[in-house]
Design an enzyme around this catalytic site. Structure first.
Site, PDB file in Angstrom:
ATOM      1  N   GLN A 141      -8.586  -6.413  11.560  1.00  0.00           N
ATOM      2  CA  GLN A 141      -8.094  -5.360  10.654  1.00  0.00           C
ATOM      3  C   GLN A 141      -8.726  -4.005  10.933  1.00  0.00           C
ATOM      4  O   GLN A 141      -8.958  -3.216  10.016  1.00  0.00           O
ATOM      5  CB  GLN A 141      -8.283  -5.774   9.182  1.00  0.00           C
ATOM      6  CG  GLN A 141      -7.372  -6.949   8.811  1.00  0.00           C
ATOM      7  CD  GLN A 141      -7.218  -7.166   7.318  1.00  0.00           C
ATOM      8  OE1 GLN A 141      -8.142  -6.925   6.548  1.00  0.00           O
ATOM      9  NE2 GLN A 141      -6.054  -7.634   6.908  1.00  0.00           N
ATOM     10  N   LYS A 143     -17.374  -0.740   5.907  1.00  0.00           N
ATOM     11  CA  LYS A 143     -17.837  -1.687   4.892  1.00  0.00           C
ATOM     12  C   LYS A 143     -19.361  -1.660   4.745  1.00  0.00           C
ATOM     13  O   LYS A 143     -19.879  -1.753   3.633  1.00  0.00           O
ATOM     14  CB  LYS A 143     -17.362  -3.092   5.259  1.00  0.00           C
ATOM     15  CG  LYS A 143     -17.466  -4.062   4.096  1.00  0.00           C
ATOM     16  CD  LYS A 143     -16.829  -5.396   4.437  1.00  0.00           C
ATOM     17  CE  LYS A 143     -16.920  -6.354   3.260  1.00  0.00           C
ATOM     18  NZ  LYS A 143     -16.350  -7.674   3.598  1.00  0.00           N
ATOM     19  N   GLU A 197       0.805  -1.221   0.000  1.00  0.00           N
ATOM     20  CA  GLU A 197       0.000   0.000   0.000  1.00  0.00           C
ATOM     21  C   GLU A 197       0.838   1.272   0.000  1.00  0.00           C
ATOM     22  O   GLU A 197       0.414   2.309  -0.521  1.00  0.00           O
ATOM     23  CB  GLU A 197      -0.969   0.017   1.184  1.00  0.00           C
ATOM     24  CG  GLU A 197      -2.097  -1.001   1.081  1.00  0.00           C
ATOM     25  CD  GLU A 197      -1.749  -2.360   1.665  1.00  0.00           C
ATOM     26  OE1 GLU A 197      -0.560  -2.588   1.979  1.00  0.00           O
ATOM     27  OE2 GLU A 197      -2.656  -3.194   1.812  1.00  0.00           O
TER      28      GLU A 197
END
Lengths: 581, 171
Positions: A114, A163, A51
Site C-alpha cells: 500500500q 506511520k 475515499e
C-alpha cells in the site's frame, strides 16, 4: 511539556483548528490516528464507503458552511482514491485539508505494501502538500496547512504522514505557528483600483456584473455587498455555475446563468455590453464560448484573488488582485463617499427585455411524459419554503437544475463545476447534511452519475442522515448523448445506461425509502412524499428519454450563436469544433 | 484542421523559493502540466542558512504565456518571488560548459587554438583528447561547441544559465 505521539499531536491541532467533523476511511497506515480519534470527545468521524466520497463529502461540508473540510484516508489506494476529490476541490477552490497515511519512513521508496507516492501524485492537483517526517513538526505543518487551505484562493492541502511518525513522540510545544512563514496573498484592493473601477462603472451605458464562485468563497458578506452594489448601480447581474445563489434569482436584475447552457439574455448582454465587471470568476471556456468573439466591445474589469486567473484566457483592461468581498465592500463605500449617481440604464434594460422575450428556458410540455425541466421546476416550487441545499452530479440534470432551480442565498448550491465530476452529488449532500442536520438536502442526480458513488447510500443510513436523491432517469448518459446528436449524427456510442438497477429496491436494500415517479400526474405527489418522508429517500423519476438541454452554445461558437431549440441541431460539426471539449 | 502557435520570446526568470523537498519537482512539473517550455533550469541554495534557493529558468513563449508562467510560479506556496530579468532590463547571463574533444594532428592543434580564442581552459588532457572548461553567455558557449564539432567533439556538459541584473539593486 510532555512529549506526545504524532497521532495525538495531529488530533490536538484538529481540535485547536475548531474541526468538528472529519470524513474518512481507515486502513493500515492510519491506524494510530484512528486510535487517537476513537471516542474522542470533540471530533466526529464520518465513515464513508469509498475515499473519493470522503473528499466530496468534505467539499459539500466546506461549500455549505464556509469552513474547511477535513479528510482522513490511508496510504496507497486510500490516497489514490482521494485524488479525484482533491482535484475537484482544487478546480473549484474549495478549502480542504486531506490527511493521508504513508508507509513507515524507512520503507518509503521500497514499493512497500500500500505504498504510493502521494506527495508526487497530488503535487499538481492540490494547492500545497507535505510529507512530514518528524512528529515535532507535525503540529506546525497542520496549522500551516489550514492557513494555506483557507487563505488567498482556497484549495486543498495534502499532508502525508508515515506511520512511524504517527507513533513516534515529539514535543508538541515546538510548533506555535498559525500561519505560513512567507505565504501572504494580497487580499485588499488599492484605493486607486477601486476608484478606477468606479469611474468605469459611472460612465458605462451597458454594464454587466459577471460573478463567480469567488463571491461564495469570500463569504456571505461578499454576497451582501454584491446585492448592494447592484442596487446602487442598477446594472444586470449574471453568474457562472459556481456563483449561483450569490445574487438572488428573485431580483429583477438577475439575468440567469451565462455560458454554454446559460440564458440567451445573459449571453447576449455579455456580447453587447460596454463594461463587464468580472467578480471572482475566471473566464472559463464554458463561459466564454469562442474567445475571439467573447464580449468584443466591452471594457473589462477583473477582480480575482488569484493573479494567475487574470489575463489567462481573456485580456482585461483593469486587473485587480483582491478578495472580491473586500473589493465590493470598498466599492460600495467609495460609491457612497463620492456620492455617485446611478446612471440611466433604461435603454440597456430595454434591449435586455427584448432578449428576455425569447423565453429561452421554455420547453415543450408533454401530457404523457415527464419533461425533466418540468420535474426540476416542480421540485423547486415544492421545496421553496424549505430553503433547501441542492447538490448535483454532472450532466444534463445538472444544467437543468442550474437553469430551472433558483437560489436566493449563497452556500445552497453545491456542484462540481471545474472538474465536472460525476459522483459528486451524493457524498456532497452527505457532507452538507452533516453540517446542517435539519436542512432539506437534495441531490439532483442522473441515473448514470448516481451510480458512480452509489455505495454512499450506506453512509447516510449509518448516520441517519435524511438526504434526498432525486434522479432524473432518462436511461442515457444524457449529455454524452446530446453531444453525439450534435456532432456525430446521433451515433450513440456507449451512452445508453443499460442494465440499470431498480433504484427503489436498491434504496430499500440500504434502508432508504424508495419512490418511483412515472407519469406527469404522479410528479407532485412523489415530490411531496419525498419531502415529507423522514429519513433518506431515493426518487427514481422517469423522464422523457430524449429531451436535451437548451439553450446551448455549441463548441467553438460565440455567445450570439446559441442554439435555442433542438430543431436547430444539424448533427454535424467541423473538425475545429469537434476538437473542443 | 491544423494547430497553430504564436511566435515565442525567450525570457530569463529567477525564482526565489523555500529550499524544501520536492520544490524542483513542483516548479518543473508546473511547466510540463501547463505545457510551458524550459530551455534550461538551474538551482542552488543561496543563503547562509541554506533556507532559500534561487532557481534560474530560461523559458520561451508568446508574451501572454510568459505572463501566465510568472503568475503560475508566483501562486505556488513556497515561491517567495519571481523576477523576469528579460523584462527588467540589462542583466548578465553566464553558463559553464565542459567540452570533450578527441583527435590527433591538425584537429588537435586547431582545437587548442580555438579554445585560446574563446578563453576556454584545459582541465584535462591525454595525448588524444582535451576537456575544455568554458564560461560565458549562452551564445558564446554555443558557437564554441559548434566549432568543436568540426574538430572532434565527443561530449558536452552544460550547466544551464544563471543570471543576475546589472547595477547595485537586487532583482
Amino acid at each position: 511539556m510532555a512529549e506526545k505521539s504524532g497521532a495525538d499531536i495531529l488530533v490536538d491541532t484538529l481540535v485547536d483548528q475548531g474541526v468538528e467533523v472529519i470524513f474518512g476511511y481507515p486502513g493500515g497506515a492510519v491506524l494510530p490516528i484512528y486510535d487517537a480519534i476513537f471516542e474522542h470527545p470533540k471530533i466526529r468521524h464520518i465513515l464513508v464507503r469509498h475515499e473519493q466520497a470522503a473528499t466530496h463529502a468534505a467539499e459539500g461540508y466546506a461549500r455549505a458552511t464556509g469552513k474547511p473540510g477535513v479528510v482522513l484516508v490511508t496510504s496507497g489506494p486510500g490516497a489514490t482514491n482521494a485524488v479525484t476529490g482533491i482535484t475537484d476541490a482544487f478546480m473549484d477552490s474549495i478549502p480542504m485539508v486531506v490527511i493521508t497515511g504513508q508507509v513507515p519512513t524507512p520503507l518509503i521508496g521500497s514499493d512497500a505494501f500500500q505504498e504510493a507516492d502521494t506527495v508526487g501524485i497530488t503535487r499538481h492537483c492540490c494547492k500545497h502538500n507535505y510529507l512530514v517526517k518528524d512528529p515535532a513538526k507535525l503540529g506546525a505543518v497542520m496549522h500551516e496547512a489550514f492557513f494555506i487551505a483557507t487563505h488567498g484562493r482556497p484549495g486543498p492541502v495534502v499532508i502525508d504522514i508515515p506511520k512511524d511518525v504517527q507513533v513516534a513522540k515529539g514535543d508538541p510545544s515546538a510548533a506555535p505557528v498559525s500561519s505560513h512563514k512567507s505565504y501572504r496573498p494580497k487580499t485588499s484592493a488599492r484605493t486607486d483600483e477601486v476608484d478606477a473601477a468606479l469611474d468605469l462603472i459611472a460612465k458605462a451605458d451597458a454594464p454587466i456584473f459577471y460573478t463567480g464562485g469567488g463571491i461564495i468563497n469570500s463569504g456571505p458578506e461578499a454576497s451582501a455587498s454584491l446585492r448592494r452594489i447592484a442596487e446602487l448601480t442598477g446594472a444586470p447581474v449574471t453568474s457562472t455555475l459556481m456563483g449561483l445563489g450569490a445574487f438572488p434569482a428573485t431580483s429583477p436584475q438577475w439575468m440567469g446563468m451565462l455560458g454554454m447552457h446559460g440564458t440567451y439574455e445573459a449571453n447576449m448582454a455579455m456580447n453587447r455590453a460596454d463594461l463587464v465587471i468580472c467578480l471572482g470568476a475566471r473566464f472559463d471556456d464554458r463561459v466564454t464560448g469562442r474567445l475571439d468573439a467573447f464580449s468584443p466591445d466591452s471594457t473589462k474589469i477583473h477582480v480575482d484573488i488569484d493573479r494567475s486567473s487574470i489575463n489567462k484566457t481573456v485580456a482585461v483592461d483593469l486587473p485587480i488582485v483582491a478578495d472580491v468581498g473586500d473589493f465590493l465592500e470598498a466599492l460600495c463605500a467609495h460609491w457612497e463617499e463620492r456620492q455617485m449617481e446611478r446612471r440611466d440604464l433604461s435603454e440597456w434594460w430595454a434591449r435586455i427585455k427584448g432578449w428576455r422575450a425569447t423565453e429561452c428556458l421554455a420547453y415543450p410540455e408533454h401530457d404523457k411524459l415527464i419533461m425533466p425541466q418540468r420535474a426540476i421546476e416542480n421540485l423547486f416550487n415544492a421545496t421553496r419554503g424549505h430553503n433547501p441545499i441542492i447538490t448535483t452530479e454532472v450532466g444534463q440534470h445538472q444544467m437543468w437544475a442550474a437553469q430551472h432551480f433558483h437560489f436566493d442565498d449563497p452556500n445552497k448550491w453545491l456542484t462540481s463545476g471545474g472538474l465536472g465530476t460525476m459522483g459528486y452529488g451524493l457524498p456532497a449532500a452527505i457532507g452538507a447534511q452533516i453540517a446542517f442536520p435539519d436542512a432539506l438536502v437534495i441531490d439532483i442526480a442522473g441515473e448514470a452519475s448516481i451510480q458512480m458513488n452509489i455505495q454512499e447510500l450506506a453512509t447516510a443510513t449509518q448516520y441517519r442522515l435524511p438526504v434526498k436523491i432525486f434522479i432524473l432517469n432518462n436511461e442515457y448518459m444524457g449529455m454524452v448523448r446530446q453531444w453525439q446528436e450534435l456532432t456525430y449524427e446521433s451515433r450513440y456510442s456507449s451512452s445508453y445506461s443499460d442494465a440499470l438497477p431498480d433504484f427503489v429496491k436498491l434504496g430499500e436494500a440500504y434502508g432508504w425509502t424508495g419512490i418511483r415517479i412515472e407519469k406527469p400526474e404522479e410528479l407532485d405527489a412523489g415530490i411531496d412524499a419525498m419531502i415529507n418522508t423522514d429519513g433518506p429517500v431515493i426518487v427514481d423519476c422517469r423522464v422523457a428519454k430524449l429531451a436535451n438541454c437548451f439553450p446551448m452554445i455549441p463548441s467553438g461558437a460565440a455567445h450570439t450563436e446559441m442554439l435555442l431549440q433542438a430543431d436547430e441541431v444539424s448533427g454535424k460539426m467541423d473538425d475545429e469544433a469537434k476538437a473542443l471539449v | 484542421m491544423h494547430i497553430t502557435e504564436t511566435a515565442p520570446e525567450r525570457h530569463v526568470l529567477t525564482v526565489t523559493v523555500d529550499n524544501e523537498a520536492g520544490i524542483l519537482a513542483r516548479i518543473a512539473g508546473m511547466f510540463t502540466a501547463r505545457g510551458y517550455n524550459i530551455e534550461s533550469l538551474t538551482v542552488a541554495d543561496v543563503t547562509e542558512d541554506h533556507a532559500i534557493s534561487r532557481i534560474t529558468i530560461v523559458t520561451n513563449g508568446p508574451p501572454h504565456v510568459i505572463e501566465q508562467i510568472i503568475a503560475q510560479l508566483d501562486r505556488l506556496v513556497p515561491v517567495h518571488k519571481v523576477a523576469d530579468l528579460t523584462d527588467i532590463g540589462p542583466h548578465v547571463q553566464r553558463e559553464l560548459a565542459l567540452v570533450k574533444v578527441a583527435g590527433v594532428g591538425e584537429h588537435r592543434i586547431e582545437a587548442l587554438r580555438l579554445a585560446e580564442v574563446y578563453r576556454a581552459s584545459v582541465v584535462d588532457a591525454t595525448t588524444e583528447s582535451f576537456i575544455f572548461e568554458i564560461t560565458g553567455a549562452p551564445d558564446k558557449i554555443q558557437s564554441f561547441i559548434d566549432l568543436m564539432r568540426q574538430v572532434g567533439l565527443v561530449e558536452v556538459g552544460r550547466t544551464g544559465v544563471v543570471a543576475i541584473v546589472r547595477g547595485k539593486e537586487a532583482s
